[in-house]
Write a protein that holds these residues in place. Structure first.
Motif, PDB file in Angstrom:
ATOM      1  N   PRO B 209       0.802  -1.227   0.000  1.00  0.00           N
ATOM      2  CA  PRO B 209       0.000   0.000   0.000  1.00  0.00           C
ATOM      3  C   PRO B 209       0.834   1.277   0.000  1.00  0.00           C
ATOM      4  CG  PRO B 209      -0.708  -1.479   1.773  1.00  0.00           C
ATOM      5  CD  PRO B 209       0.387  -2.169   1.049  1.00  0.00           C
ATOM      6  N   GLU B 210       1.951   1.260   0.726  1.00  0.00           N
ATOM      7  CA  GLU B 210       2.758   2.494   0.823  1.00  0.00           C
ATOM      8  C   GLU B 210       3.489   2.794  -0.469  1.00  0.00           C
ATOM      9  OE1 GLU B 210       3.091  -0.211   2.719  1.00  0.00           O
ATOM     10  OE2 GLU B 210       5.188  -0.780   3.016  1.00  0.00           O
ATOM     11  N   GLN B 211       3.409   1.896  -1.463  1.00  0.00           N
ATOM     12  CA  GLN B 211       3.998   2.163  -2.760  1.00  0.00           C
ATOM     13  C   GLN B 211       2.931   2.331  -3.853  1.00  0.00           C
ATOM     14  OE1 GLN B 211       7.689  -0.313  -1.119  1.00  0.00           O
ATOM     15  NE2 GLN B 211       7.401  -0.633  -3.320  1.00  0.00           N
ATOM     16  N   VAL B 212       1.737   2.674  -3.410  1.00  0.00           N
ATOM     17  CA  VAL B 212       0.640   2.944  -4.344  1.00  0.00           C
ATOM     18  C   VAL B 212       0.280   4.432  -4.280  1.00  0.00           C
ATOM     19  CG1 VAL B 212      -1.765   2.457  -4.918  1.00  0.00           C
ATOM     20  CG2 VAL B 212      -0.274   0.618  -4.096  1.00  0.00           C
ATOM     21  N   ILE B 213       0.294   5.084  -5.419  1.00  0.00           N
ATOM     22  CA  ILE B 213      -0.066   6.493  -5.536  1.00  0.00           C
ATOM     23  C   ILE B 213      -1.267   6.560  -6.472  1.00  0.00           C
ATOM     24  CG2 ILE B 213       0.759   8.790  -6.216  1.00  0.00           C
ATOM     25  CD1 ILE B 213       3.641   7.620  -5.897  1.00  0.00           C
ATOM     26  N   GLY B 214      -2.267   7.353  -6.105  1.00  0.00           N
ATOM     27  CA  GLY B 214      -3.446   7.439  -6.945  1.00  0.00           C
ATOM     28  C   GLY B 214      -4.237   8.686  -6.640  1.00  0.00           C
ATOM     29  N   SER B 215      -5.384   8.826  -7.288  1.00  0.00           N
ATOM     30  CA  SER B 215      -6.259   9.946  -6.993  1.00  0.00           C
ATOM     31  C   SER B 215      -6.894   9.726  -5.626  1.00  0.00           C
ATOM     32  CB  SER B 215      -7.342  10.074  -8.070  1.00  0.00           C
ATOM     33  OG  SER B 215      -6.734  10.336  -9.331  1.00  0.00           O
ATOM     34  N   SER B 216      -7.214  10.816  -4.955  1.00  0.00           N
ATOM     35  CA  SER B 216      -7.723  10.668  -3.597  1.00  0.00           C
ATOM     36  C   SER B 216      -8.767  11.718  -3.270  1.00  0.00           C
ATOM     37  CB  SER B 216      -6.576  10.766  -2.581  1.00  0.00           C
ATOM     38  OG  SER B 216      -5.888  11.993  -2.726  1.00  0.00           O
ATOM     39  N   ILE B 217      -9.608  11.360  -2.293  1.00  0.00           N
ATOM     40  CA  ILE B 217     -10.535  12.335  -1.726  1.00  0.00           C
ATOM     41  C   ILE B 217     -10.017  12.720  -0.347  1.00  0.00           C
ATOM     42  CG2 ILE B 217     -12.514  11.456  -3.003  1.00  0.00           C
ATOM     43  CD1 ILE B 217     -13.420   9.986  -0.554  1.00  0.00           C
ATOM     44  N   LYS B 218     -10.579  13.775   0.203  1.00  0.00           N
ATOM     45  CA  LYS B 218     -10.116  14.220   1.518  1.00  0.00           C
ATOM     46  C   LYS B 218     -10.635  13.282   2.608  1.00  0.00           C
ATOM     47  CE  LYS B 218      -9.428  19.157   0.644  1.00  0.00           C
ATOM     48  NZ  LYS B 218      -7.954  19.101   0.605  1.00  0.00           N
ATOM     49  N   THR B 219      -9.846  13.138   3.668  1.00  0.00           N
ATOM     50  CA  THR B 219     -10.298  12.387   4.836  1.00  0.00           C
ATOM     51  C   THR B 219     -10.166  13.280   6.064  1.00  0.00           C
ATOM     52  OG1 THR B 219      -8.124  11.478   5.370  1.00  0.00           O
ATOM     53  CG2 THR B 219      -9.497  10.200   3.855  1.00  0.00           C
ATOM     54  N   LYS B 220     -10.939  12.955   7.083  1.00  0.00           N
ATOM     55  CA  LYS B 220     -10.933  13.769   8.302  1.00  0.00           C
ATOM     56  C   LYS B 220     -10.861  12.853   9.517  1.00  0.00           C
ATOM     57  CE  LYS B 220     -13.627  17.504  10.439  1.00  0.00           C
ATOM     58  NZ  LYS B 220     -13.910  16.914  11.765  1.00  0.00           N
ATOM     59  N   PHE B 221      -9.917  13.184  10.388  1.00  0.00           N
ATOM     60  CA  PHE B 221      -9.760  12.424  11.621  1.00  0.00           C
ATOM     61  C   PHE B 221     -10.832  12.846  12.613  1.00  0.00           C
ATOM     62  CE2 PHE B 221      -8.090  12.068  15.954  1.00  0.00           C
ATOM     63  CZ  PHE B 221      -7.579  10.780  15.981  1.00  0.00           C
ATOM     64  N   GLU B 222     -11.525  11.886  13.202  1.00  0.00           N
ATOM     65  CA  GLU B 222     -12.482  12.222  14.255  1.00  0.00           C
ATOM     66  C   GLU B 222     -12.706  11.036  15.173  1.00  0.00           C
ATOM     67  OE1 GLU B 222     -15.645  13.460  11.482  1.00  0.00           O
ATOM     68  OE2 GLU B 222     -16.798  11.727  12.149  1.00  0.00           O
ATOM     69  N   LEU B 223     -13.387  11.289  16.277  1.00  0.00           N
ATOM     70  CA  LEU B 223     -13.702  10.210  17.209  1.00  0.00           C
ATOM     71  C   LEU B 223     -15.141   9.771  16.999  1.00  0.00           C
ATOM     72  CD1 LEU B 223     -12.010  11.426  20.533  1.00  0.00           C
ATOM     73  CD2 LEU B 223     -11.135   9.845  18.793  1.00  0.00           C
ATOM     74  N   ARG B 224     -15.340   8.461  16.893  1.00  0.00           N
ATOM     75  CA  ARG B 224     -16.694   7.916  16.766  1.00  0.00           C
ATOM     76  C   ARG B 224     -16.851   6.891  17.876  1.00  0.00           C
ATOM     77  NH1 ARG B 224     -18.840   5.761  10.945  1.00  0.00           N
ATOM     78  NH2 ARG B 224     -17.993   3.822  11.780  1.00  0.00           N
ATOM     79  N   ASP B 225     -17.772   7.125  18.797  1.00  0.00           N
ATOM     80  CA  ASP B 225     -17.902   6.289  19.985  1.00  0.00           C
ATOM     81  C   ASP B 225     -16.560   6.168  20.706  1.00  0.00           C
ATOM     82  OD1 ASP B 225     -20.528   5.863  19.119  1.00  0.00           O
ATOM     83  OD2 ASP B 225     -19.942   4.081  17.973  1.00  0.00           O
ATOM     84  N   GLY B 226     -15.843   7.271  20.762  1.00  0.00           N
ATOM     85  CA  GLY B 226     -14.569   7.283  21.481  1.00  0.00           C
ATOM     86  C   GLY B 226     -13.408   6.679  20.718  1.00  0.00           C
ATOM     87  N   GLN B 227     -13.687   6.088  19.552  1.00  0.00           N
ATOM     88  CA  GLN B 227     -12.622   5.465  18.761  1.00  0.00           C
ATOM     89  C   GLN B 227     -12.196   6.375  17.611  1.00  0.00           C
ATOM     90  OE1 GLN B 227     -10.927   2.456  19.251  1.00  0.00           O
ATOM     91  NE2 GLN B 227     -11.924   2.796  21.236  1.00  0.00           N
ATOM     92  N   PRO B 228     -10.876   6.517  17.402  1.00  0.00           N
ATOM     93  CA  PRO B 228     -10.433   7.362  16.289  1.00  0.00           C
ATOM     94  C   PRO B 228     -10.719   6.709  14.944  1.00  0.00           C
ATOM     95  CG  PRO B 228      -8.540   6.317  17.343  1.00  0.00           C
ATOM     96  CD  PRO B 228      -9.751   5.957  18.172  1.00  0.00           C
TER      97      PRO B 228
END
Lengths: 337, 337
Positions: B209-228
């Protein structure tokens, strides 16, 4: 085809060596972390590595998934009295000043040129960003790389007089090597500029450019005199800090690290993200407690503030490294490098 | 400590094996690219690899700098009658339809649900983007990974009836392995979604995976039920195509590849960027010329259009692979996988 007696005997000798190497008949336990004092921090790190590498063990992790991420400023190298990249910015403003006569009267540049860092940073984040863009953009990626290489080779820390790349932490260099020797892939995940780190991280840390994640500005592909170049634009692309760190990790690595090392609240979400995964996890905070050999700071520091993450270390099961007690030495001895 | 006769004899046997392995007494030349017919394409690839790996040779490249980048659609796997990710999008629209009763009358969703792909894509890029966002965002990265894993395990190509991951090119699998055996790090640089590829590229191509480059959408870090968690947002972050490919390469790898493989005008700047560097360079275009075993298309294709890059291959010194003549086989035989 034949083998002479001499070749046969050499082959036997090779076989014995092979045998000894594999079965460890003469092996002596070698401490992989000689600059770490015995104690809970070192014990936890070693126990984690042994657990995830023990074939058939309940915590075994396949080598491909042994991803470890390290913050840079304050975790792998020092960060006082200010982030080392700030020294770079100020030096570049001075170097570029002849081309920018208007800077003599324009803030924050004027203050930098007068050597008044404090006044220059009065404008806060906006001022710093203006200085960063004026010094980090407007050239190709290849040109910028050379600028960083030239600077890092000659710049010196104001207090120690040492090159910045010698103000890296010897215990952390050993830790990086120890993890890699155990099949880990080591990544840097820093709020610092990605292109500011890449030119020297392989030489200094053994971390190649493709394993460096950091803050970045936008670049644009274009032809200059018929040659393709990537121009650096004065526009932020990504800030790799706080909640941005898990985002950067996901974008670049695409899997969740099993170990994360930081030293400030800027690393809180990265440690949270890494240690919330299933299976054995290791979260480590370097606590700067050594005013004599390095610096002592945490909750009230403007650089590398460690407050919320320190409070949460206990509940989260993270290891807090007490620099003063846990580290036998801080910087590598120049002779040893 | 003692060694028994039996152990000694085993050690000698190990020694002989070691000797033979190192000195190659019984070595036979093995063709690393058995699915490539002899010819100029194969000869150039092999000559390049030999040149950059010959110690002391004038074109020698240190292993760390042996970076090779591969487009995916049309280069590593097929891309007709449309990009395989489009099949994923349409299948996901159907799967999600019960939760979106409004799609029955809303374009482009209504056309997809009626099975009319052509009508669905009438809205062009805007319609495709709307479909992509509706199916690629709104869940966590972990959830999306599982959706891709489940889909790729069961979906079939409409013409061949084979899983999409079996419509990869056998000669290119050999090429990937050949390069890695010669110290190269192989990367994918695709216009396709980075998170759509990562769940299966390691298994299928040996590219982590760390050697795969591609198009991407934005992601956002958040807590859901206390879990990141990292939430996937319906907002493009980066389009890894055309002039975006060198930008993506620089952002993820941080050094210039010495070899680049593509098949369309979308790969033009990537090949240009890679082959403009100093020293030995390899640029390769896969030309789809095999209507019988695969597909034949180039200048007038709506998918994988190859026009400008084909014209420039000669002047740029790139190698054009003629699929029909250069490749002994196209897809792996199911038995062989």
């Amino acid at each position: 085809m034949f083998l002479s007696a001499s070749l046969l005997s050499r082959a036997c000798a090779a076989g014995l060596l092979f045998f000894v190497a594999v079965f460890g008949l003469h092996a002596q336990p070698v401490d992989p972390l000689p600059s770490w004092n015995a104690g809970i921090s070192k014990a936890r790190i070693v126990a984690f590595v042994q657990a995830v590498t023990e074939p058939g063990g309940k915590d075994f992790v396949a080598p491909a998934d042994r991803i470890a991420v390290f913050d840079n400023d304050g975790t792998l190298w020092a960060e006082q009295p200010m982030y080392f990249q700030a020294f770079f910015i100020f030096d570049r403003v001075k170097a570029l000043a002849p081309k920018h006569p208007e800077w003599k009267t324009k803030e924050p540049f004027a203050s930098v040129l007068r050597g008044d860092v404090k006044a220059a940073l009065k404008g806060g984040e906006h001022a710093l960003m203006e200085l960063a863009m004026a010094t980090h953009a407007g050239m190709t990626t290849v040109e910028f790389e050379q600028i960083v290489i030239d600077w890092i080779a000659t710049a010196r820390h104001p207090k120690t007089g040492r090159p910045f790349t010698e103000m890296v932490y010897q215990p952390m260099l050993e830790l990086l090597a120890y993890l890699r020797a155990n099949g880990f892939k080591t990544f840097i995940v820093s709020g610092g500029g990605i292109e500011f780190m890449r030119p020297w991280t392989e030489r200094v840390y053994g971390v190649p450019p493709e394993q460096v994640i950091g803050s970045s500005i936008k670049t644009k592909f274009e032809l200059r005199d018929g040659q393709p170049v990537l121009m650096r634009l004065p526009q932020m692309d990504f800030i790799d800090d706080k909640a941005g760190k898990p985002v950067g990790i996901n974008a670049h690595i695409g899997r969740r690290p099993i170990a994360a090392f930081g030293n400030s609240d800027g690393d809180f979400q990265m440690l949270q993200w890494a240690t919330a995964g299933k299976g054995a996890r290791l979260g480590v905070l370097v606590h700067h407690t050594d005013a004599e050999r390095e610096y002592a700071y945490d909750r009230n520091s403007s650089v590398g503030r460690l407050d919320k993450a320190l409070d949460m270390a206990g509940p989260q099961g993270w290891t807090v490294v007490n620099m003063k007690n846990d580290w036998k030495s801080i910087y590598p001895t120049p002779a040893a490098r």
